[in-house]
Scaffold this motif. Structure first.
Motif, PDB file in Angstrom:
ATOM      1  N   GLU A 244      -2.823   5.804  -2.433  1.00 21.19           N
ATOM      2  CA  GLU A 244      -2.933   4.765  -1.419  1.00 21.19           C
ATOM      3  C   GLU A 244      -1.594   4.047  -1.302  1.00 21.19           C
ATOM      4  O   GLU A 244      -0.940   3.777  -2.316  1.00 21.19           O
ATOM      5  CB  GLU A 244      -4.017   3.756  -1.796  1.00 21.19           C
ATOM      6  CG  GLU A 244      -5.430   4.245  -1.560  1.00 21.19           C
ATOM      7  CD  GLU A 244      -6.450   3.148  -1.793  1.00 21.19           C
ATOM      8  OE1 GLU A 244      -6.144   2.209  -2.563  1.00 21.19           O
ATOM      9  OE2 GLU A 244      -7.542   3.218  -1.218  1.00 21.19           O
ATOM     10  N   ALA A 245      -1.202   3.725  -0.079  1.00 21.09           N
ATOM     11  CA  ALA A 245       0.092   3.066   0.127  1.00 21.09           C
ATOM     12  C   ALA A 245      -0.024   2.030   1.229  1.00 21.09           C
ATOM     13  O   ALA A 245      -0.729   2.241   2.224  1.00 21.09           O
ATOM     14  CB  ALA A 245       1.158   4.095   0.495  1.00 21.09           C
ATOM     15  N   ASN A 246       0.669   0.919   1.038  1.00 20.53           N
ATOM     16  CA  ASN A 246       0.801  -0.086   2.083  1.00 20.53           C
ATOM     17  C   ASN A 246       2.193   0.036   2.700  1.00 20.53           C
ATOM     18  O   ASN A 246       3.164   0.330   1.988  1.00 20.53           O
ATOM     19  CB  ASN A 246       0.609  -1.493   1.519  1.00 20.53           C
ATOM     20  CG  ASN A 246      -0.852  -1.800   1.265  1.00 20.53           C
ATOM     21  OD1 ASN A 246      -1.737  -1.165   1.830  1.00 20.53           O
ATOM     22  ND2 ASN A 246      -1.111  -2.763   0.401  1.00 20.53           N
ATOM     23  N   PRO A 247       2.336  -0.190   3.982  1.00 22.52           N
ATOM     24  CA  PRO A 247       3.630   0.000   4.640  1.00 22.52           C
ATOM     25  C   PRO A 247       4.790  -0.739   3.990  1.00 22.52           C
ATOM     26  O   PRO A 247       5.875  -0.183   3.849  1.00 22.52           O
ATOM     27  CB  PRO A 247       3.367  -0.493   6.066  1.00 22.52           C
ATOM     28  CG  PRO A 247       1.920  -0.189   6.296  1.00 22.52           C
ATOM     29  CD  PRO A 247       1.268  -0.475   4.970  1.00 22.52           C
ATOM     30  N   THR A 248       4.588  -1.980   3.555  1.00 20.34           N
ATOM     31  CA  THR A 248       5.711  -2.749   3.002  1.00 20.34           C
ATOM     32  C   THR A 248       6.103  -2.305   1.604  1.00 20.34           C
ATOM     33  O   THR A 248       7.157  -2.697   1.100  1.00 20.34           O
ATOM     34  CB  THR A 248       5.367  -4.253   2.971  1.00 20.34           C
ATOM     35  OG1 THR A 248       4.110  -4.426   2.308  1.00 20.34           O
ATOM     36  CG2 THR A 248       5.299  -4.817   4.377  1.00 20.34           C
ATOM     37  N   SER A 249       5.262  -1.503   0.954  1.00 16.30           N
ATOM     38  CA  SER A 249       5.581  -1.079  -0.416  1.00 16.30           C
ATOM     39  C   SER A 249       5.916   0.404  -0.496  1.00 16.30           C
ATOM     40  O   SER A 249       5.982   0.968  -1.587  1.00 16.30           O
ATOM     41  CB  SER A 249       4.396  -1.362  -1.346  1.00 16.30           C
ATOM     42  OG  SER A 249       3.270  -0.599  -0.958  1.00 16.30           O
ATOM     43  N   ALA A 250       6.134   1.043   0.652  1.00 16.75           N
ATOM     44  CA  ALA A 250       6.319   2.485   0.640  1.00 16.75           C
ATOM     45  C   ALA A 250       7.448   2.934   1.564  1.00 16.75           C
ATOM     46  O   ALA A 250       7.223   3.646   2.545  1.00 16.75           O
ATOM     47  CB  ALA A 250       5.010   3.168   1.040  1.00 16.75           C
ATOM     48  N   PRO A 251       8.695   2.561   1.264  1.00 16.42           N
ATOM     49  CA  PRO A 251       9.818   3.100   2.024  1.00 16.42           C
ATOM     50  C   PRO A 251       9.952   4.594   1.751  1.00 16.42           C
ATOM     51  O   PRO A 251       9.402   5.118   0.771  1.00 16.42           O
ATOM     52  CB  PRO A 251      11.016   2.317   1.492  1.00 16.42           C
ATOM     53  CG  PRO A 251      10.611   1.896   0.118  1.00 16.42           C
ATOM     54  CD  PRO A 251       9.138   1.650   0.184  1.00 16.42           C
ATOM     55  N   GLY A 252      10.696   5.268   2.616  1.00 18.11           N
ATOM     56  CA  GLY A 252      10.808   6.716   2.497  1.00 18.11           C
ATOM     57  C   GLY A 252      11.294   7.189   1.144  1.00 18.11           C
ATOM     58  O   GLY A 252      10.778   8.173   0.591  1.00 18.11           O
ATOM     59  N   SER A 253      12.285   6.504   0.556  1.00 20.29           N
ATOM     60  CA  SER A 253      12.809   6.925  -0.736  1.00 20.29           C
ATOM     61  C   SER A 253      11.743   6.840  -1.822  1.00 20.29           C
ATOM     62  O   SER A 253      11.669   7.688  -2.721  1.00 20.29           O
ATOM     63  CB  SER A 253      14.015   6.057  -1.120  1.00 20.29           C
ATOM     64  OG  SER A 253      13.635   4.684  -1.187  1.00 20.29           O
ATOM     65  N   LEU A 255       8.447   7.038  -1.325  1.00 17.47           N
ATOM     66  CA  LEU A 255       7.467   8.089  -1.066  1.00 17.47           C
ATOM     67  C   LEU A 255       7.983   9.438  -1.571  1.00 17.47           C
ATOM     68  O   LEU A 255       7.213  10.246  -2.100  1.00 17.47           O
ATOM     69  CB  LEU A 255       7.162   8.167   0.433  1.00 17.47           C
ATOM     70  CG  LEU A 255       6.448   6.954   1.042  1.00 17.47           C
ATOM     71  CD1 LEU A 255       6.223   7.172   2.537  1.00 17.47           C
ATOM     72  CD2 LEU A 255       5.123   6.677   0.337  1.00 17.47           C
ATOM     73  N   ALA A 256       9.267   9.681  -1.408  1.00 21.42           N
ATOM     74  CA  ALA A 256       9.846  10.928  -1.896  1.00 21.42           C
ATOM     75  C   ALA A 256       9.728  11.020  -3.421  1.00 21.42           C
ATOM     76  O   ALA A 256       9.479  12.095  -3.981  1.00 21.42           O
ATOM     77  CB  ALA A 256      11.314  11.027  -1.471  1.00 21.42           C
ATOM     78  N   ALA A 257       9.897   9.880  -4.099  1.00 20.83           N
ATOM     79  CA  ALA A 257       9.764   9.868  -5.553  1.00 20.83           C
ATOM     80  C   ALA A 257       8.329  10.158  -5.974  1.00 20.83           C
ATOM     81  O   ALA A 257       8.078  10.864  -6.961  1.00 20.83           O
ATOM     82  CB  ALA A 257      10.211   8.519  -6.108  1.00 20.83           C
ATOM     83  N   PHE A 258       7.364   9.638  -5.232  1.00 16.65           N
ATOM     84  CA  PHE A 258       5.964   9.941  -5.530  1.00 16.65           C
ATOM     85  C   PHE A 258       5.670  11.419  -5.295  1.00 16.65           C
ATOM     86  O   PHE A 258       4.895  12.037  -6.025  1.00 16.65           O
ATOM     87  CB  PHE A 258       5.033   9.068  -4.691  1.00 16.65           C
ATOM     88  CG  PHE A 258       4.880   7.670  -5.216  1.00 16.65           C
ATOM     89  CD1 PHE A 258       4.340   7.443  -6.470  1.00 16.65           C
ATOM     90  CD2 PHE A 258       5.269   6.571  -4.457  1.00 16.65           C
ATOM     91  CE1 PHE A 258       4.198   6.156  -6.966  1.00 16.65           C
ATOM     92  CE2 PHE A 258       5.130   5.284  -4.946  1.00 16.65           C
ATOM     93  CZ  PHE A 258       4.595   5.067  -6.201  1.00 16.65           C
ATOM     94  N   GLU A 296       7.780   8.230   8.317  1.00 17.82           N
ATOM     95  CA  GLU A 296       8.429   8.707   7.099  1.00 17.82           C
ATOM     96  C   GLU A 296       7.457   9.512   6.241  1.00 17.82           C
ATOM     97  O   GLU A 296       7.826  10.535   5.648  1.00 17.82           O
ATOM     98  CB  GLU A 296       8.974   7.516   6.308  1.00 17.82           C
ATOM     99  CG  GLU A 296      10.130   6.803   6.996  1.00 17.82           C
ATOM    100  CD  GLU A 296      10.557   5.533   6.275  1.00 17.82           C
ATOM    101  OE1 GLU A 296       9.721   4.984   5.503  1.00 17.82           O
ATOM    102  OE2 GLU A 296      11.693   5.076   6.474  1.00 17.82           O
ATOM    103  N   ALA A 297       6.212   9.050   6.191  1.00 20.13           N
ATOM    104  CA  ALA A 297       5.203   9.758   5.399  1.00 20.13           C
ATOM    105  C   ALA A 297       4.936  11.145   5.970  1.00 20.13           C
ATOM    106  O   ALA A 297       4.817  12.129   5.218  1.00 20.13           O
ATOM    107  CB  ALA A 297       3.914   8.939   5.357  1.00 20.13           C
TER     108      ALA A 297
END
Length: 555
Positions: A244-253, A255-258, A296-297
């Motif tokens: 689960e991700a919220n927009p303000t806590s999930a920049p592209g970099s 998300l790539a790490a996840f 980005e996602a």
């Protein structure tokens, strides 16, 4: 109509039942226990409700909405956390934490495997098999992840914790205090190992990281949990791993790490594309933030991104909301969840409505939004495979499918729920389990005992069948004869629901289908499932009470 024994969790799963036409009048019996989830309930609750004679089926237009991914009793919430035996690593199992935890390390191999899985799953999904019966050694895993802010960490408050509590939310979450994430990570790993050992599960089909705001956690924590699962049991490389991700806590970099840590699917809490509504909900992102995160996602997880859109907010109107949905269709991937706002006592939004600062949501407008919205999604090629979930190109949620078809699932983390059969239990002795809610207390218990299970309750055979019925009918597949017999080999669907006057009426109205495939709702019936259950659950209870010893040997 006589008093009907309606399971307590059904009442809570459908809070509007007492508010729309032909209300259900609560009787004094029964104890209602509020969990700290949006729709948390105890599986053992039951109480007497009387339905007034003038209750027309069409009046119950509110579908049963459940939050995505996170278990929310009875099959979506009265869950828990336990264990399974340690098995040797199997070829094809999840790569080691060292091979997947760090961005860039074997990321190419992981991405290639993900693409292969996507190709394998780009089918319609109609033949997707239902979850095995009560004795299966397969399970899904729900991880209630949290992270508290450490000293100097000002940009990323809490994992189990959130940056702020949304005005409508009553899930088990906290605003950050001061525990190192390393301690939380260690406890999650320990509890996963313990509960897998207890359950005897030999294969984990899916993992869902919910919260809280799990996208605030370190990717290392996600990787560590997946590694622990892979070492304790078989976790295929193609298993669905959702975050689960919220927009303000999930920049592209991030998300790539996840993705490098093993996540291969995202569920984004978009909720609205209207900034005023987002402020009302207490969200920390704007509509533009949401669309940017979504773009980005999709570039990182093509075909594997789900978004949530809420309906039935105070002051919300049908036309503008449909406009949001149409706009979302221009940006979304292949999975959309529509959720109706449920005003929960104890939330800021509930207080505002109660004090008259905001008007109460209009259930008729919400019903119209839902009906119009699902029609728009069908035109856009989305299959409504569950009451509130829509997918195209075969992008169904494997994890949630386990809930809806009463497969086993384990819950780890503070307040997590689970349903599984502990090792050594009898064939039908499945337990509903719930973990300690408060993170500090949960961590202390994990350190002392290896797990933080606060309560475990054996489920009776009838209770389990009620869940099979109520949850299975949430899907467009419904309940096949084969699936039903895995839970009840003696009483068939025909025995329970065939030649019943009340059921025949639903069949004639085109709301329900009972044939060689099994029992399921029609497209029209899915929208009024709550009212259908008012007829079907009593029929199941009657058939169970009337069964004879000769027809059910050994019981």
């Amino acid at each position: 109509m006589n008093d009907l024994q309606i399971p307590g969790w059904v009442r809570e799963l459908s809070p509007q039942l007492g508010a729309k036409g032909g209300p259900l009048a609560p009787q004094p019996s029964g104890h209602q226990r509020k969990e700290s989830g949006a729709v948390g309930v105890s599986a053992s609750m039951s109480g007497r409700w009387r339905r007034t004679p003038e209750a027309p089926i069409r009046a119950f237009t509110q579908p049963l909405f459940l939050a995505p991914g996170r278990p929310t009793d009875p099959t979506l919430c009265t869950l828990g956390a336990l264990r399974a035996p340690i098995f040797p690593r199997v070829p094809g199992c999840w790569p080691s934490v060292r091979a997947m935890a760090l961005p860039g390390v074997r990321a190419g191999a992981r991405a290639a495997a993900t693409k292969m899985v996507q190709r394998c799953r780009r089918v319609d999904g109609t033949e997707r098999s239902q979850s095995p019966g009560p004795g299966t050694q397969r399970a899904a895993l729900y991880v209630h992840v949290r992270r508290r802010r450490s000293s100097g960490d000002k940009a990323a408050p809490a994992w189990p914790y959130c940056e702020k509590r949304c005005s409508y939310c009553k899930f088990n979450k906290y605003i950050s205090r001061g525990v190192e994430e390393a301690a939380m990570r260690s406890c999650l790993v320990t509890e996963a190992q313990t509960l897998l050992q207890l359950s005897g599960v030999q294969r984990v089909e899916s993992v869902f990281f919910g919260g809280g705001t799990p996208s605030l956690a370190s990717p290392h924590t996600v990787a560590a949990v997946l590694e622990a699962v892979a070492q304790a049991t078989y976790l295929p490389t193609h298993s669905e791993v959702t975050l689960e991700a919220n927009p303000t806590s999930a920049p592209g970099s991030r998300l790539a790490a996840f993705r490098a840590a093993g996540v291969n699917r995202l569920s984004i809490g978009l909720q609205s594309l209207d900034d005023t509504e987002l402020q009302l909900l207490g969200r920390t992102h704007s509509a533009s933030d949401a669309l940017q995160t979504l773009a980005e996602a999709r570039s990182l997880f093509p075909g594997r991104v789900s978004v949530d859109l809420m309906l039935g907010l105070p002051t919300q109107q049908v036309g503008p909301w449909l406009g949001q949905l149409q706009e979302l269709l221009c940006h979304c991937d292949d999975h959309i969840s529509l959720y109706q706002l449920s005003l929960e006592r104890g939330t800021a939004l509930f207080a505002q409505v109660q004090q008259g600062a905001l008007p109460a949501p209009d259930p008729e407008l919400a019903a119209e939004m839902y009906q119009e919205g699902r029609a728009i999604l069908r035109e856009a090629g989305f299959r409504q495979y569950e009451v509130s979930n829509f997918a195209r190109n075969g992008a169904l949620s494997t994890h949630n499918w386990t809930y809806w078809h009463c497969g086993q699932y384990l819950g780890i983390g503070p307040g997590a729920h689970g349903r599984f059969m502990p090792q050594g239990a009898g064939r039908y002795v499945r337990e509903a389990r719930i973990q300690t809610l408060e993170p500090n207390n949960w961590m202390k218990e994990v350190m002392l005992f290896g797990h933080g299970t606060r309560k475990h309750t054996p489920l009776g055979e009838l209770e389990l069948l009620e869940e099979v019925l109520a949850m299975g009918l949430r899907t467009d597949v419904g309940i096949t004869h084969q699936h039903w017999q895995q839970f009840e080999p003696q009483l068939t669907l025909w025995d329970v629901f065939g030649a019943r006057k009340e059921v025949d009426m639903l069949l004639e109205q085109g709301l329900l289908l009972l044939d060689h495939r099994g029992l399921r709702c029609s497209w029209e019936g899915l929208a009024v499932l709550d009212s259908l259950l008012l007829t079907l659950l009593p029929r199941l209870q009657e058939a169970w009470q009337q069964r004879t010893p000769s027809s059910v040997p050994g019981r």
